[in-house]
Design a protein around this motif. Structure first.
Motif, PDB file in Angstrom:
ATOM      1  N   VAL A 161      -6.214  -2.641   2.017  1.00  0.00           N
ATOM      2  CA  VAL A 161      -7.258  -1.694   1.598  1.00  0.00           C
ATOM      3  C   VAL A 161      -7.910  -1.010   2.792  1.00  0.00           C
ATOM      4  CG1 VAL A 161      -9.400  -1.466   0.287  1.00  0.00           C
ATOM      5  CG2 VAL A 161      -7.666  -3.108  -0.450  1.00  0.00           C
ATOM      6  N   GLY A 162      -8.200  -1.787   3.840  1.00  0.00           N
ATOM      7  CA  GLY A 162      -8.928  -1.230   4.977  1.00  0.00           C
ATOM      8  C   GLY A 162      -8.096  -0.380   5.905  1.00  0.00           C
ATOM      9  N   SER A 188      -6.104  -8.450   2.371  1.00  0.00           N
ATOM     10  CA  SER A 188      -6.980  -7.462   1.726  1.00  0.00           C
ATOM     11  C   SER A 188      -7.418  -6.390   2.710  1.00  0.00           C
ATOM     12  CB  SER A 188      -8.199  -8.173   1.139  1.00  0.00           C
ATOM     13  OG  SER A 188      -7.811  -9.139   0.185  1.00  0.00           O
ATOM     14  N   GLN A 248      -6.362  10.949  -0.793  1.00  0.00           N
ATOM     15  CA  GLN A 248      -7.583  10.154  -0.940  1.00  0.00           C
ATOM     16  C   GLN A 248      -8.587  10.884  -1.832  1.00  0.00           C
ATOM     17  OE1 GLN A 248      -9.282   8.473   2.580  1.00  0.00           O
ATOM     18  NE2 GLN A 248      -7.306   8.024   3.542  1.00  0.00           N
ATOM     19  N   ASN A 274      -8.107   5.819  -4.648  1.00  0.00           N
ATOM     20  CA  ASN A 274      -8.153   5.628  -3.207  1.00  0.00           C
ATOM     21  C   ASN A 274      -9.223   6.520  -2.585  1.00  0.00           C
ATOM     22  OD1 ASN A 274      -7.599   4.816  -0.615  1.00  0.00           O
ATOM     23  ND2 ASN A 274      -5.743   6.057  -0.407  1.00  0.00           N
ATOM     24  N   TRP A 276       0.809  -1.229   0.000  1.00  0.00           N
ATOM     25  CA  TRP A 276       0.000   0.000   0.000  1.00  0.00           C
ATOM     26  C   TRP A 276       0.843   1.280   0.000  1.00  0.00           C
ATOM     27  CZ3 TRP A 276       0.179  -3.306   4.294  1.00  0.00           C
ATOM     28  CH2 TRP A 276       0.845  -2.826   5.409  1.00  0.00           C
ATOM     29  N   LEU A 297      -4.406   1.787   2.823  1.00  0.00           N
ATOM     30  CA  LEU A 297      -4.899   2.842   1.931  1.00  0.00           C
ATOM     31  C   LEU A 297      -5.814   3.825   2.653  1.00  0.00           C
ATOM     32  CD1 LEU A 297      -5.644   0.806  -1.332  1.00  0.00           C
ATOM     33  CD2 LEU A 297      -3.617   2.157  -0.756  1.00  0.00           C
ATOM     34  N   ALA A 298      -6.500   3.358   3.689  1.00  0.00           N
ATOM     35  CA  ALA A 298      -7.395   4.259   4.421  1.00  0.00           C
ATOM     36  C   ALA A 298      -6.627   5.334   5.179  1.00  0.00           C
ATOM     37  CB  ALA A 298      -8.271   3.459   5.384  1.00  0.00           C
ATOM     38  N   ARG A 346     -12.792   1.627  -2.105  1.00  0.00           N
ATOM     39  CA  ARG A 346     -12.261   0.695  -1.103  1.00  0.00           C
ATOM     40  C   ARG A 346     -13.347  -0.266  -0.614  1.00  0.00           C
ATOM     41  NH1 ARG A 346      -9.787   5.402   1.099  1.00  0.00           N
ATOM     42  NH2 ARG A 346     -11.232   5.322   2.872  1.00  0.00           N
TER      43      ARG A 346
END
Length: 343
Positions: A241-242, A237, A251, A261, A122, A245-246, A266
């Motif tokens: 992603v959770g 995952s 974003q 993003n 990420w 990237l969060a 997501r």
């Protein structure tokens, strides 16, 4: 092969290079860390469709070579039934592909330091620039699963098997293309290698099972690794992603830079992965229950019928004739009984 060669000679070299070579390369200048040479990276575009189409034809040719020179020869020796014949061909083709793709993907993971630094999944998103190996890997994956559609006709697949084939081919294309277009190629590569390894173990176990039906150890190992593979897929995952990237700073949806993003994307990515894993677990549980029923039915001992004793003449006759119709030493016709009667 002759058709492909003729086609390549007829079109010009400028057009043919779009089909054969990877497009959209960018040369980055040498940095202080890599002062010796510049780096050549790639991004995706509409011309990739031509490259995918060409390598789809290559996949069809390789499929035919494996079928004719390897699998058909084994089928003639083993004399499989029609059902086992089709399943053997399917497992033979897929095991060869899974092994090749798994080894290739693992080589990319090691060469690009994915294993030593998991945060690369990420960090520095969007991953819109790919190495030659990474892009060629995704092009090959898309080409292979697209070639599976015409192979349904070439292999004369049964009508009842076509819906199942279409479902899993569609799932592969959906997730591979999604990871490629959303610039999640790092995460997609790790998940593909993990999934391919588990699937390779299943199909190679099925090949051994067809040669010797007593072989069951491979399926037991596959069952354990299948569940672990689903758990690792969900963990990676959610972690990428959770959480990864969060927490990224950028974003904002930006098509020019390939940044997807945002919260909606997501959620969609995690939902598609979770639904697919749940679907695979449901199919896995049904498969295990069916195998358990078949195994228990096959192993169930035959229940022996106990001899029923009835009153009257039939009972006396059965006693005289012994068990199961054989004459015993206690029968009325024994020499000892005849001697007692004469006396």
């Amino acid at each position: 092969m002759v058709f492909l060669l003729g086609l390549m000679f007829e079109i010009t070299a400028k057009v043919s290079i779009i089909f054969v070579t990877l497009q959209y390369n960018v040369t980055l200048p040498a940095t202080e860390e890599q002062a010796t040479e510049s780096a050549s990276l790639y991004y995706y575009g509409i011309k990739d469709l031509a490259t995918v189409f060409f390598y789809m034809l290559v996949a069809i040719i390789i499929h035919a070579i494996i079928q004719e020179y390897v699998l058909d020869k084994i089928n003639r020796r083993m004399h499989f039934s029609k059902t086992k014949h089709s399943k053997f061909n399917e497992s033979g083709q897929l095991s060869a592909f899974y092994l090749f793709a798994c080894v290739w993907g693992t080589f990319i993971l090691i060469s690009e330091n994915y294993i030593s630094d998991p945060t690369i999944l990420w960090r520095a998103y969007p991953h819109n620039l790919m190495t030659f190996q990474m892009k060629f890997f995704y092009i090959s994956q898309l080409a292979y699963w697209l070639h599976a559609f015409p192979e349904l006709y070439f292999q004369k697949t049964k009508k009842e098997d076509i819906p199942r084939q279409l479902v899993y081919i569609g799932l592969y294309l959906f997730h591979i293309a999604g990871a490629y277009l959303l610039n999640l190629n790092h995460l997609g590569l790790v998940l593909l290698v993990l999934h391919y390894f588990v699937e390779f173990l299943f199909h190679i176990s099925r090949l051994f099972y067809f040669s010797n039906e007593k072989y069951q150890k491979g399926f037991s190992l596959w069952a354990v690794l299948f569940v672990l593979g689903r758990l690792l897929t969900l963990i990676l995952s959610v972690l990428t992603v959770g959480f990864g990237l969060a927490r990224a700073e950028n974003q904002k949806l930006d098509f020019s830079t390939g940044n997807f993003n945002v919260l909606a994307v997501r959620i969609a990515v995690l939902a598609s992965i979770c639904i697919t894993q749940a679907f695979m677990m449901w199919k896995f549980i049904n498969f295990q229950l069916r195998r358990w029923r078949e195994h228990s039915t096959f192993q169930a001992p035959a229940v022996k019928k106990k001899p029923t004793v009835t009153k009257g003449r039939s009972s006396r006759k059965g006693t005289e004739n012994g068990v199961n119709g054989t004459v015993t030493s206690n029968g009325a016709d024994s020499p000892r009984n005849r001697k007692e009667k004469s006396s």
